[in-house]
Design a protein around this motif. Structure first.
Motif, PDB file in Angstrom:
ATOM      1  N   THR A 156       1.104  -1.308   0.273  1.00 16.63           N
ATOM      2  CA  THR A 156       0.077  -0.037  -0.161  1.00 16.63           C
ATOM      3  C   THR A 156       1.123   0.918  -0.279  1.00 16.63           C
ATOM      4  N   PRO A 157       1.102   2.230  -1.256  1.00 14.16           N
ATOM      5  CA  PRO A 157       1.996   3.483  -1.069  1.00 14.16           C
ATOM      6  C   PRO A 157       1.521   4.324   0.066  1.00 14.16           C
ATOM      7  N   ILE A 158       2.453   4.736   0.060  1.00 17.24           N
ATOM      8  CA  ILE A 158       2.403   6.013   0.985  1.00 17.24           C
ATOM      9  C   ILE A 158       1.626   7.228  -0.024  1.00 17.24           C
ATOM     10  N   ARG A 159       1.251   8.191   0.132  1.00 17.81           N
ATOM     11  CA  ARG A 159       0.617   8.980  -1.012  1.00 17.81           C
ATOM     12  C   ARG A 159       1.512  10.532   0.009  1.00 17.81           C
ATOM     13  N   ILE A 160       2.157  10.824  -1.597  1.00 14.87           N
ATOM     14  CA  ILE A 160       3.431  11.161  -1.365  1.00 14.87           C
ATOM     15  C   ILE A 160       2.293  12.954  -1.837  1.00 14.87           C
ATOM     16  N   ARG A 161       2.603  14.160  -0.981  1.00 20.33           N
ATOM     17  CA  ARG A 161       2.678  15.512  -1.649  1.00 20.33           C
ATOM     18  C   ARG A 161       3.790  16.561  -1.494  1.00 20.33           C
ATOM     19  N   GLN A 162       3.839  17.458  -2.030  1.00 20.15           N
ATOM     20  CA  GLN A 162       4.420  18.558  -2.554  1.00 20.15           C
ATOM     21  C   GLN A 162       3.529  19.856  -2.459  1.00 20.15           C
ATOM     22  N   CYS A 163       4.218  20.041  -1.146  1.00 22.22           N
ATOM     23  CA  CYS A 163       3.183  21.381  -1.448  1.00 22.22           C
ATOM     24  C   CYS A 163       4.068  22.286  -0.228  1.00 22.22           C
ATOM     25  N   LYS A 164       4.963  23.127   0.088  1.00 27.83           N
ATOM     26  CA  LYS A 164       5.534  24.275   0.764  1.00 27.83           C
ATOM     27  C   LYS A 164       4.274  24.829   1.274  1.00 27.83           C
ATOM     28  N   TYR A 165       3.043  25.282   1.428  1.00 24.41           N
ATOM     29  CA  TYR A 165       2.069  25.872   2.340  1.00 24.41           C
ATOM     30  C   TYR A 165       1.591  25.284   3.024  1.00 24.41           C
ATOM     31  N   LEU A 166       1.293  23.091   3.058  1.00 26.92           N
ATOM     32  CA  LEU A 166       0.999  22.251   3.487  1.00 26.92           C
ATOM     33  C   LEU A 166       2.334  22.394   4.910  1.00 26.92           C
ATOM     34  N   ASN A 167       4.059  22.687   4.580  1.00 27.35           N
ATOM     35  CA  ASN A 167       4.457  22.074   5.546  1.00 27.35           C
ATOM     36  C   ASN A 167       4.611  23.125   6.204  1.00 27.35           C
ATOM     37  N   ASN A 168       4.548  23.794   6.491  1.00 27.94           N
ATOM     38  CA  ASN A 168       4.307  25.644   7.423  1.00 27.94           C
ATOM     39  C   ASN A 168       4.508  25.068   8.669  1.00 27.94           C
ATOM     40  N   ILE A 169       3.681  24.435   8.935  1.00 23.51           N
ATOM     41  CA  ILE A 169       3.608  23.739  10.738  1.00 23.51           C
ATOM     42  C   ILE A 169       4.683  23.116  10.876  1.00 23.51           C
ATOM     43  N   VAL A 170       5.793  22.127  10.309  1.00 27.92           N
ATOM     44  CA  VAL A 170       6.502  21.799  10.484  1.00 27.92           C
ATOM     45  C   VAL A 170       7.677  22.932  11.104  1.00 27.92           C
ATOM     46  N   GLU A 171       7.962  23.655  10.219  1.00 28.01           N
ATOM     47  CA  GLU A 171       8.592  24.742   9.680  1.00 28.01           C
ATOM     48  C   GLU A 171       8.596  25.704  11.123  1.00 28.01           C
ATOM     49  N   GLN A 172       7.254  25.571  11.382  1.00 28.65           N
ATOM     50  CA  GLN A 172       6.993  26.532  12.011  1.00 28.65           C
ATOM     51  C   GLN A 172       7.684  25.789  13.124  1.00 28.65           C
ATOM     52  N   ASP A 173       7.889  24.345  13.841  1.00 21.96           N
ATOM     53  CA  ASP A 173       7.955  23.374  15.368  1.00 21.96           C
ATOM     54  C   ASP A 173       9.443  23.722  14.850  1.00 21.96           C
ATOM     55  N   HIS A 174      10.440  23.819  14.004  1.00 19.86           N
ATOM     56  CA  HIS A 174      11.702  23.656  13.668  1.00 19.86           C
ATOM     57  C   HIS A 174      12.369  24.560  14.841  1.00 19.86           C
ATOM     58  N   ARG A 175      11.140  25.820  14.497  1.00 16.39           N
ATOM     59  CA  ARG A 175      12.386  27.482  15.704  1.00 16.39           C
ATOM     60  C   ARG A 175      12.189  26.908  17.444  1.00 16.39           C
TER      61      ARG A 175
END
Length: 230
Positions: A156-175
């Protein structure tokens, strides 16, 4: 207290409460080792900053291992990204992911930023937390290639999304991680950096409520941290 941890603490020849306090402060707050040395001295206790560092290197792996046994289940939609950490004046890479709710999935510190590093990260994260249904990454070709390689071996393949906007949550968490690391003025050794970062990540997860606690109790983050080895 588990026997293995008791043996480590006994060899450190210092009151247990002082050792654990110093280790928690170091991974929980934006403090340098010299800040810690000064703060402990104000309580009438003389501890050299290099001693505090040695305590952290010995004890943090025990805290992380214990925490993983008590970590709450995660959501099935992950946001993955890497951030930069300096070691000996050179940038190294901390791979991280959070789920849709912002809870930390996992982390991995690597010397290089490439497909092999990203693939190793996904292997670790899936092994520790189970497979996600969806992973969102930025436009990084290496992260995409790593996920595609992982999918090649899955029914069962993992669905892959490439979207910088949706990744804001992890970028904020890096802080939250970078804020603790900044006063440390860069790491001198890759192994030490990896261990200290795992302590910072563990404390960050505890603060986010990712540790299972006894029903009906509401222990503080500090109490949860100490309970891992006491």
């Amino acid at each position: 207290m588990p026997v293995g941890i008791a043996k480590v603490l006994k060899r450190l020849h210092f009151p247990v409460d002082v050792i654990l306090l110093c280790v928690r402060w170091y991974v929980a707050y934006s403090l340098s080792l010299r800040d810690l040395e000064e703060m402990i001295a104000e309580h009438g206790i003389e501890v050299d900053h290099s001693t505090v560092h040695r305590w952290a290197i010995k004890l943090v792996p025990l805290f992380e291992k214990a925490f993983r046994k008590h970590k709450r289940p995660l959501g099935k939609s992950w946001r993955m990204d890497e951030t930069y950490i300096k070691v000996r004046g050179q940038w190294k890479y901390l791979y991280r992911a959070v789920d849709k709710a912002g809870d930390t999935v996992d982390f991995l510190f690597r010397a290089r930023r490439d497909k092999i590093a990203a693939q190793r990260y996904f292997e670790k994260a899936i092994d520790q937390n189970g497979a996600p249904e969806t992973v969102t990454v930025d436009r990084s070709g290496s992260n995409l290639a790593a996920l595609q390689a992982a999918n090649a071996e899955r029914e069962t393949p993992i669905r892959i999304r490439q979207c910088k906007y949706l990744n804001n949550i992890v970028e904020q968490d890096h802080r939250a991680i970078k804020r603790i690391v900044k006063p440390m003025m860069g790491f001198k050794d890759f192994r030490c950096a990896r261990i200290i970062l795992s302590g910072i990540e563990t404390m960050h997860m505890i603060r986010k409520g990712q540790m299972r606690v006894k029903k009906g109790t509401h222990p503080s983050a500090a109490e949860q941290f100490y309970s891992l080895v006491m």
